[in-house]
Design an enzyme around this catalytic site. Structure first.
Site, PDB file in Angstrom:
ATOM      1  N   HIS A   1      36.451  38.580  42.698  1.00 52.83           N
ATOM      2  CA  HIS A   1      36.813  39.386  41.530  1.00 52.83           C
ATOM      3  C   HIS A   1      36.874  38.538  40.269  1.00 52.83           C
ATOM      4  O   HIS A   1      36.905  37.309  40.297  1.00 52.83           O
ATOM      5  CB  HIS A   1      38.148  40.097  41.758  1.00 52.83           C
ATOM      6  CG  HIS A   1      39.336  39.191  41.876  1.00 52.83           C
ATOM      7  ND1 HIS A   1      40.018  38.704  40.792  1.00 52.83           N
ATOM      8  CD2 HIS A   1      39.972  38.688  42.965  1.00 52.83           C
ATOM      9  CE1 HIS A   1      41.014  37.932  41.198  1.00 52.83           C
ATOM     10  NE2 HIS A   1      41.007  37.907  42.512  1.00 52.83           N
TER      11      HIS A   1
ATOM     12  N   CYS B   1      42.187  35.539  47.416  1.00 54.06           N
ATOM     13  CA  CYS B   1      40.928  36.005  46.873  1.00 54.06           C
ATOM     14  C   CYS B   1      40.189  34.903  46.129  1.00 54.06           C
ATOM     15  O   CYS B   1      40.765  33.909  45.722  1.00 54.06           O
ATOM     16  CB  CYS B   1      41.156  37.188  45.953  1.00 54.06           C
ATOM     17  SG  CYS B   1      41.788  38.639  46.800  1.00 54.06           S
TER      18      CYS B   1
END
Length: 244
Positions: A193, A209
């Site tokens: 992301h 992440c």
């Protein structure tokens, strides 16, 4: 006035949260969007970008009604600039490879090259590894932290699934784009992301992440094939956990 984002022979893309973005901050699937297919041959030379190209690559841009600030790229380690390199992974074209120890993400291209991006990765104890598929993709995603994260940080209750999550925007932990990783048909809660926190690139600061600057995640999003295979390694001396 909106800038058009486009690819050229020498430049990759025009212009392609916080350190609190966590493994939980990586959730909320959405319908897939068709990506730009990989070229059959990668014949472009491996040339270093000029200052003018870097200025354009990391310039401020408007995207989806959101103004993304320019990245002060001169303050970054140049090895983390987005760049085409000789493929070091040995994986088939179209594969996304996250090299966790070196803080790089590769998108393997035909012809022996790969697009390489600098990334920030998860802190020890939270990082995921293995092999999966990029099953969902989303422009300007909403952030919906799961219940275990809210239990650790009760002030995030207002962004829960029940409350509809955090609105998309430049302060949203998932940034301009999110790519959702599934393994064996199940959501891993692991994401690629965007983030405006350029200082976090090259560091272990999130809770699982993989984060890229927003300009780079926009570029990656346009290049990644539909349902691309992804390999994430913490230790390259061990095989990844494969799909079944």
């Amino acid at each position: 006035m909106k800038r058009e984002i486009h690819l050229s022979r020498r430049t990759l893309i025009l212009g392609s949260i916080s350190t609190a973005a966590t493994l939980a901050g990586c959730a909320t699937p959405s319908p897939s969007i068709r990506s730009v297919p990989l070229p059959e041959k990668a014949s472009r030379p491996l040339l270093p970008a000029t200052d003018a190209e870097l200025e354009q690559r990391y310039a401020a841009l408007e995207d989806g009604g959101h103004l993304i600030p320019a990245i002060p790229y001169r303050e970054m380690d140049p090895k983390f600039y987005r760049q085409r390199v000789k493929d070091p992974t040995g994986e088939p074209p179209g594969t996304v490879v996250v090299d966790t120890p070196d803080r790089f993400l590769y998108l393997v291209e035909p012809g022996g090259t790969a697009m390489r991006y600098g990334v920030g990765i998860g802190r020890e104890g939270f990082a995921w590894e293995g092999e999966g598929v990029i099953h969902w993709r989303q422009h300007w995603p909403r952030w919906k932290p799961p219940s275990d994260m809210i239990a650790r940080q009760p002030h995030l209750e207002k962004y829960s699934v029940a409350n509809g999550g955090m609105e998309p925007g430049i302060t949203n932990p998932l940034g301009a784009r999110a790519l959702y990783i599934f393994q064996n048909g199940k959501d891993t809660l692991y994401r690629l992301h965007g983030s405006p926190e350029w200082k976090s690139i090259g560091k272990a600061v999130s809770s699982g992440c993989v984060r890229l600057v927003n300009q780079d995640v926009i570029d990656l999003y346009q290049r990644v094939p539909f349902h691309a295979r992804i390999v994430v390694r913490q230790d390259w001396s061990k095989p990844a956990t494969t799909l079944t």
